[in-house]
Design a protein around this motif. Structure first.
Motif, PDB file in Angstrom:
ATOM      1  N   ALA A 166      19.860  58.163  90.593  1.00  0.00           N
ATOM      2  CA  ALA A 166      19.757  59.249  91.515  1.00  0.00           C
ATOM      3  C   ALA A 166      20.772  58.898  92.820  1.00  0.00           C
ATOM      4  CB  ALA A 166      18.179  59.254  92.412  1.00  0.00           C
ATOM      5  N   TYR A 167      21.041  57.944  93.989  1.00  0.00           N
ATOM      6  CA  TYR A 167      21.345  58.098  95.040  1.00  0.00           C
ATOM      7  C   TYR A 167      23.620  58.781  94.742  1.00  0.00           C
ATOM      8  CZ  TYR A 167      18.286  57.102  98.621  1.00  0.00           C
ATOM      9  OH  TYR A 167      17.480  56.968  99.990  1.00  0.00           O
ATOM     10  N   TRP A 168      23.995  57.160  93.009  1.00  0.00           N
ATOM     11  CA  TRP A 168      25.113  58.018  92.931  1.00  0.00           C
ATOM     12  C   TRP A 168      25.018  59.505  92.285  1.00  0.00           C
ATOM     13  CZ3 TRP A 168      24.407  53.075  89.981  1.00  0.00           C
ATOM     14  CH2 TRP A 168      24.883  51.726  90.325  1.00  0.00           C
ATOM     15  N   ASN A 169      24.163  59.622  91.942  1.00  0.00           N
ATOM     16  CA  ASN A 169      23.826  61.765  91.784  1.00  0.00           C
ATOM     17  C   ASN A 169      24.710  62.334  92.758  1.00  0.00           C
ATOM     18  OD1 ASN A 169      24.678  61.838  88.769  1.00  0.00           O
ATOM     19  ND2 ASN A 169      22.193  60.928  88.629  1.00  0.00           N
ATOM     20  N   PHE A 175      34.054  60.754  91.097  1.00  0.00           N
ATOM     21  CA  PHE A 175      33.221  59.740  90.354  1.00  0.00           C
ATOM     22  C   PHE A 175      34.092  60.813  89.392  1.00  0.00           C
ATOM     23  CE2 PHE A 175      31.131  56.415  87.998  1.00  0.00           C
ATOM     24  CZ  PHE A 175      32.452  55.624  87.960  1.00  0.00           C
ATOM     25  N   LYS A 176      34.780  60.450  88.157  1.00  0.00           N
ATOM     26  CA  LYS A 176      35.457  61.422  87.053  1.00  0.00           C
ATOM     27  C   LYS A 176      34.102  60.480  85.244  1.00  0.00           C
ATOM     28  CE  LYS A 176      39.650  60.400  86.653  1.00  0.00           C
ATOM     29  NZ  LYS A 176      39.762  58.889  87.866  1.00  0.00           N
ATOM     30  N   PHE A 177      33.715  59.497  85.578  1.00  0.00           N
ATOM     31  CA  PHE A 177      32.876  59.305  84.783  1.00  0.00           C
ATOM     32  C   PHE A 177      31.162  58.882  85.458  1.00  0.00           C
ATOM     33  CE2 PHE A 177      37.279  57.213  83.747  1.00  0.00           C
ATOM     34  CZ  PHE A 177      37.074  57.684  82.713  1.00  0.00           C
ATOM     35  N   LEU A 178      31.486  59.626  86.856  1.00  0.00           N
ATOM     36  CA  LEU A 178      29.752  59.448  86.473  1.00  0.00           C
ATOM     37  C   LEU A 178      28.402  59.690  85.947  1.00  0.00           C
ATOM     38  CD1 LEU A 178      27.990  59.264  89.129  1.00  0.00           C
ATOM     39  CD2 LEU A 178      27.814  61.396  89.462  1.00  0.00           C
ATOM     40  N   ASP A 179      28.565  60.950  85.123  1.00  0.00           N
ATOM     41  CA  ASP A 179      27.752  61.121  84.029  1.00  0.00           C
ATOM     42  C   ASP A 179      27.642  59.894  82.262  1.00  0.00           C
ATOM     43  OD1 ASP A 179      27.016  63.373  85.739  1.00  0.00           O
ATOM     44  OD2 ASP A 179      28.052  64.992  83.955  1.00  0.00           O
ATOM     45  N   LEU A 180      29.069  59.473  82.914  1.00  0.00           N
ATOM     46  CA  LEU A 180      28.982  58.363  81.530  1.00  0.00           C
ATOM     47  C   LEU A 180      28.269  56.930  82.002  1.00  0.00           C
ATOM     48  CD1 LEU A 180      31.979  58.572  79.165  1.00  0.00           C
ATOM     49  CD2 LEU A 180      29.340  58.641  78.473  1.00  0.00           C
ATOM     50  N   TRP A 181      28.668  56.786  83.222  1.00  0.00           N
ATOM     51  CA  TRP A 181      28.244  55.534  84.195  1.00  0.00           C
ATOM     52  C   TRP A 181      26.101  55.651  84.361  1.00  0.00           C
ATOM     53  CZ3 TRP A 181      28.643  50.665  85.266  1.00  0.00           C
ATOM     54  CH2 TRP A 181      27.520  50.702  86.491  1.00  0.00           C
ATOM     55  N   CYS A 182      25.817  56.923  84.616  1.00  0.00           N
ATOM     56  CA  CYS A 182      24.847  56.255  84.769  1.00  0.00           C
ATOM     57  C   CYS A 182      23.558  57.049  83.151  1.00  0.00           C
ATOM     58  CB  CYS A 182      24.404  58.207  84.993  1.00  0.00           C
ATOM     59  SG  CYS A 182      24.272  58.755  87.390  1.00  0.00           S
ATOM     60  N   ASP A 198      27.000  43.864  95.210  1.00  0.00           N
ATOM     61  CA  ASP A 198      28.046  43.629  94.996  1.00  0.00           C
ATOM     62  C   ASP A 198      28.754  44.362  94.175  1.00  0.00           C
ATOM     63  OD1 ASP A 198      26.980  41.934  92.803  1.00  0.00           O
ATOM     64  OD2 ASP A 198      28.513  40.708  92.406  1.00  0.00           O
ATOM     65  N   THR A 199      27.453  45.323  93.095  1.00  0.00           N
ATOM     66  CA  THR A 199      27.524  46.041  92.030  1.00  0.00           C
ATOM     67  C   THR A 199      27.813  47.468  92.316  1.00  0.00           C
ATOM     68  OG1 THR A 199      26.125  44.864  90.337  1.00  0.00           O
ATOM     69  CG2 THR A 199      26.890  46.769  89.738  1.00  0.00           C
ATOM     70  N   TRP A 200      27.070  48.025  93.354  1.00  0.00           N
ATOM     71  CA  TRP A 200      26.321  49.157  93.958  1.00  0.00           C
ATOM     72  C   TRP A 200      28.303  49.558  95.225  1.00  0.00           C
ATOM     73  CZ3 TRP A 200      23.911  52.607  95.075  1.00  0.00           C
ATOM     74  CH2 TRP A 200      24.085  54.081  96.208  1.00  0.00           C
ATOM     75  N   SER A 201      29.198  48.217  95.301  1.00  0.00           N
ATOM     76  CA  SER A 201      30.233  48.362  96.402  1.00  0.00           C
ATOM     77  C   SER A 201      31.143  48.603  95.718  1.00  0.00           C
ATOM     78  CB  SER A 201      30.190  46.955  96.668  1.00  0.00           C
ATOM     79  OG  SER A 201      29.100  46.950  98.429  1.00  0.00           O
ATOM     80  N   LEU A 202      31.594  47.631  94.576  1.00  0.00           N
ATOM     81  CA  LEU A 202      32.041  47.718  94.118  1.00  0.00           C
ATOM     82  C   LEU A 202      32.344  48.872  92.867  1.00  0.00           C
ATOM     83  CD1 LEU A 202      32.576  44.128  92.927  1.00  0.00           C
ATOM     84  CD2 LEU A 202      33.998  45.114  94.098  1.00  0.00           C
ATOM     85  N   LEU A 203      31.758  49.805  92.826  1.00  0.00           N
ATOM     86  CA  LEU A 203      31.365  50.171  91.615  1.00  0.00           C
ATOM     87  C   LEU A 203      32.452  52.105  92.462  1.00  0.00           C
ATOM     88  CD1 LEU A 203      30.686  52.511  89.415  1.00  0.00           C
ATOM     89  CD2 LEU A 203      28.467  53.382  90.491  1.00  0.00           C
ATOM     90  N   LEU A 204      32.435  52.072  94.129  1.00  0.00           N
ATOM     91  CA  LEU A 204      32.607  52.212  94.367  1.00  0.00           C
ATOM     92  C   LEU A 204      34.323  52.659  94.457  1.00  0.00           C
ATOM     93  CD1 LEU A 204      32.669  54.829  96.912  1.00  0.00           C
ATOM     94  CD2 LEU A 204      33.320  53.230  99.100  1.00  0.00           C
ATOM     95  N   GLU A 205      34.521  50.745  94.604  1.00  0.00           N
ATOM     96  CA  GLU A 205      36.366  50.565  94.487  1.00  0.00           C
ATOM     97  C   GLU A 205      36.912  51.022  92.550  1.00  0.00           C
ATOM     98  OE1 GLU A 205      40.396  49.313  94.814  1.00  0.00           O
ATOM     99  OE2 GLU A 205      38.229  49.468  96.384  1.00  0.00           O
ATOM    100  N   ARG A 237      37.650  54.849  92.412  1.00  0.00           N
ATOM    101  CA  ARG A 237      38.827  55.561  92.493  1.00  0.00           C
ATOM    102  C   ARG A 237      39.968  55.123  92.247  1.00  0.00           C
ATOM    103  NH1 ARG A 237      36.700  54.645  99.213  1.00  0.00           N
ATOM    104  NH2 ARG A 237      35.572  56.529  99.535  1.00  0.00           N
ATOM    105  N   THR A 238      39.542  53.922  91.360  1.00  0.00           N
ATOM    106  CA  THR A 238      40.771  53.150  90.645  1.00  0.00           C
ATOM    107  C   THR A 238      40.850  53.787  89.741  1.00  0.00           C
ATOM    108  OG1 THR A 238      39.822  51.082  90.575  1.00  0.00           O
ATOM    109  CG2 THR A 238      40.983  51.772  93.060  1.00  0.00           C
ATOM    110  N   ILE A 239      40.120  53.929  88.938  1.00  0.00           N
ATOM    111  CA  ILE A 239      40.284  53.939  87.399  1.00  0.00           C
ATOM    112  C   ILE A 239      41.180  54.960  86.888  1.00  0.00           C
ATOM    113  CG2 ILE A 239      37.843  55.135  86.679  1.00  0.00           C
ATOM    114  CD1 ILE A 239      39.590  51.940  85.067  1.00  0.00           C
ATOM    115  N   ASP A 240      41.763  55.123  86.173  1.00  0.00           N
ATOM    116  CA  ASP A 240      42.501  55.682  85.536  1.00  0.00           C
ATOM    117  C   ASP A 240      42.046  56.540  84.321  1.00  0.00           C
ATOM    118  OD1 ASP A 240      42.888  54.854  82.664  1.00  0.00           O
ATOM    119  OD2 ASP A 240      45.000  53.499  83.074  1.00  0.00           O
ATOM    120  N   ASP A 241      42.479  57.505  83.867  1.00  0.00           N
ATOM    121  CA  ASP A 241      42.020  58.675  83.196  1.00  0.00           C
ATOM    122  C   ASP A 241      40.670  58.262  81.692  1.00  0.00           C
ATOM    123  OD1 ASP A 241      41.855  60.730  85.085  1.00  0.00           O
ATOM    124  OD2 ASP A 241      43.634  62.187  83.935  1.00  0.00           O
TER     125      ASP A 241
END
Length: 268
Positions: free
Chosen positions: A192-195, A202-209, A223-230, A233-237
């Motif tokens: 809910a918070y990520w949404n 985050f281009k893959f937000l729907d897939l991630w959820c 650590d999972t919460w923190s690293l998801l932000l990184e 921001r860095t993952i390509d298409d």
């Protein structure tokens, strides 16, 4: 005499608005005044213009101020009076009070600005404001009335538009979203918070959820919460730049393995 007093009150309100804009943008007093004059003295529009218009990019990058805004004097008695109007107990505004407070502000309880407001109030628990959190938060925002806070609410999203500020806000959301006494956040709450937080970022937000809902039944560690932000921001298409040997959480390894074929199939 009456006209003179009316004009004096108008000037005082204008000075308060200039001080609000100066506090929110870190601009000098004269520049804050010009911003307000351009927007008919609407605080929300002035702050939004500052954070979105290219001509203010230099100021946003940290141009040194030429003059200091006057100190904002906040009447804490007024703030306590507002708090008393909504409180559910002596020192807490609970779910009912918070709901009424947000309704009077015209704010969606599930929207990003409400979460930013909780951050500005340094709130410790969802759906709850202590008297200290409310009074200190309103003071930080430079508001001593519902009208002033209403004028400021349009600038709340702009307050987290810079990556470094958003990161601090994002980390606050994890602590805020946890159940009291819990070390990790429940996965449904995290979704809910990520949404709210990562929508449009985050281009893959729907897939991630979707992946979490179908495959992940544990709580979400910090650590999972923190690293998801990184990661966001860095993952390509096509997720080709993901390093399986990197220090990513296992759940992200599993997500990429699960999602990469789906991403490639839709790219064809």
């Amino acid at each position: 005499m009456h006209r003179q007093k009316t004009r004096e009150r108008e000037r005082e309100r204008e000075r308060e608005k200039v001080a609000q804009v100066a506090q929110l943008t870190q601009l000098p007093y004269d520049a804050s005044l010009r911003l307000l004059q351009e927007t008919g003295f609407r605080v929300d529009s002035a702050v939004e213009n500052f954070f979105t218009q290219p001509r203010y990019a230099g100021s946003r990058a940290g141009r040194p101020a030429q003059s200091k805004p006057p100190a904002v004097t906040i009447d804490r008695k007024k703030l306590n009076s507002i708090f008393d109007h909504y409180r559910d107990s002596d020192d807490k505004m609970l779910a009912n009070g918070v709901s009424s407070f947000l309704e009077d502000l015209g704010m969606d309880p599930g929207g990003l600005p409400v979460l930013v407001l909780a951050w500005k109030f340094n709130a410790a628990t969802q759906c709850e404001f202590s008297r200290k959190e409310f009074v200190d938060g309103m003071t930080t925002l430079g508001c001593e009335s519902m009208e002033q806070l209403t004028a400021t609410k349009g600038s709340l999203e702009s307050a987290v538009s810079k990556p470094d500020q958003f990161k601090k806000f994002y980390q606050f959301a994890y602590e805020f979203g946890k159940e009291p006494g819990q070390k990790s956040m429940e996965v449904n709450m995290a979704i809910a918070y990520w949404n709210i937080l990562l929508k449009g970022q985050f281009k893959f937000l729907d897939l991630w959820c979707r992946f979490l809902q179908e495959n992940y039944k544990r709580s979400v560690p910090k650590d999972t919460w923190s690293l998801l932000l990184e990661f966001s921001r860095t993952i390509d298409d096509e997720m080709e730049n993901y390093d399986e040997e990197g220090a990513w959480p296992v759940v992200l390894d599993e997500f990429v393995e699960w999602a990469r074929p789906l991403v490639k199939s839709t790219a064809v």
